[in-house]
Design an enzyme around this catalytic site. Sequence first.
Site, short mmCIF file in Angstrom:
data_model
loop_
_atom_site.label_atom_id
_atom_site.label_comp_id
_atom_site.label_asym_id
_atom_site.label_seq_id
_atom_site.Cartn_x
_atom_site.Cartn_y
_atom_site.Cartn_z
N ASP A 16 0.82 -1.21 0.00
CA ASP A 16 0.00 0.00 0.00
C ASP A 16 0.86 1.27 0.00
OD1 ASP A 16 -2.35 1.43 -0.01
OD2 ASP A 16 -2.72 1.25 2.14
N ASN A 36 -11.12 -2.50 -5.10
CA ASN A 36 -10.37 -1.54 -5.93
C ASN A 36 -11.07 -1.18 -7.24
OD1 ASN A 36 -7.12 -2.80 -4.81
ND2 ASN A 36 -8.25 -0.99 -4.11
C1 IPE Z 1 -5.45 -2.66 -0.10
O1 IPE Z 1 -5.10 -1.32 -0.24
C2 IPE Z 1 -5.47 -3.35 -1.43
C3 IPE Z 1 -4.17 -3.55 -2.06
C4 IPE Z 1 -3.02 -3.23 -1.57
C5 IPE Z 1 -4.22 -4.20 -3.34
P1 IPE Z 1 -6.21 -0.18 -0.40
O2 IPE Z 1 -5.47 1.08 -0.51
O3 IPE Z 1 -7.12 -0.54 -1.50
O4 IPE Z 1 -6.99 -0.31 0.98
P2 IPE Z 1 -7.82 0.77 1.79
O5 IPE Z 1 -8.78 1.41 0.84
O6 IPE Z 1 -6.84 1.76 2.34
O7 IPE Z 1 -8.47 -0.02 2.87
C1 IPE Z 2 -1.66 0.26 -3.29
O1 IPE Z 2 -1.44 1.63 -3.34
C2 IPE Z 2 -1.88 -0.33 -4.64
C3 IPE Z 2 -3.25 -0.78 -4.89
C4 IPE Z 2 -4.23 -0.73 -4.04
C5 IPE Z 2 -3.54 -1.31 -6.20
P1 IPE Z 2 -2.62 2.67 -3.34
O2 IPE Z 2 -3.01 2.95 -4.75
O3 IPE Z 2 -3.72 2.23 -2.46
O4 IPE Z 2 -1.90 3.94 -2.73
P2 IPE Z 2 -2.50 4.97 -1.70
O5 IPE Z 2 -3.01 4.18 -0.53
O6 IPE Z 2 -3.59 5.70 -2.41
O7 IPE Z 2 -1.35 5.85 -1.33
MG MG Z 3 -4.07 2.46 -0.49
#
Ligand code: IPE
Ligand code: IPE
Ligand code: MG
Length: 254
Positions: free
Chosen positions: A33, A81
């Site tokens: 993340d 997502n």
């Molecule tokens: C979790 O991260 C999913 C992945 C890393 C693929 P998110 O960024 O989607 O999770 P939330 O929204 O902070 O819970």
């Molecule tokens: C994790 O990074 C990757 C996926 C969930 C696909 P994020 O895209 O959630 O990055 P932040 O949390 O917005 O910084």
């Molecule tokens: Mg994230």
Amino acid sequence: MFKSFGRGQRVSATTVEHPALKVKPRHIGIIMDGNGRWARKRGLPRVAGHHAGMTAMRETIRACDDFGIECVTLYAFSTENWKRPISEVEYLMRLPEQFFRNEIEELVSRGVRVRFLGDTSQLPPYTQETVRNSLLRTEGNTGMTVNFALNYGGRNELMCAIERYAREIADGKASVGDLTEADFDRYLDTAGLPALDLVIRTSGEIRLSNFLIWQAAYAELWFTDVLWPDFSRDDLFQAISDYGRRKRRFGAVE
Ligand code: IPE
Ligand code: IPE
Ligand code: MG
């Protein structure tokens, strides 16, 4: 004892013999993340963070293999997502193709077996093709298992498992009342894999976000503020050596 091997120091492949790696997790799950925040900090579009995250993913797979980890599960795209802007979702759906184009030879040469967790039938056709090809290229391998959780959600996995079990009952292949926790494992996407020992989440968020919720019931959890594209071999080493110092009681007394 472990202090001199903290952050910032290079940890080479040979450190698989290092004392801090004596008690190590067999199966690590990683919630990768912070890609979006990494990009925003640099004034870049979010997708630039996803691109940089791919490099961190490659380095992490290498490091896990070098450290002698048997199985690693990488949370790449959750069932939640899909709520993101279509342009970001499309970019993310193209990434596996790019990743495997660059990495498949090395994965094969390391003997890595690739698996996918989640409902891949809902992915765009080009992503499904990459899934199929990477499975085919690595199916006979006996080295480390790398699971990509792609369109994965723990609740969805449990619902599918329950449905599979119910269907077996309907077909007379299973009967009500016989199911044990060990049996239930067979219906999950992680069937046959070592139990999840350690969950790592980057970017400072302290939650599971629907990742391996059944499997994480007794896993050790490790959180870091490091954003995923900055996650390094040293961070992984830190997580694994922390794991080695924990007392896992599983409800019993020492
Ligand atoms: C979790 O991260 C999913 C992945 C890393 C693929 P998110 O960024 O989607 O999770 P939330 O929204 O902070 O819970
Ligand atoms: C994790 O990074 C990757 C996926 C969930 C696909 P994020 O895209 O959630 O990055 P932040 O949390 O917005 O910084
Ligand atoms: Mg994230």
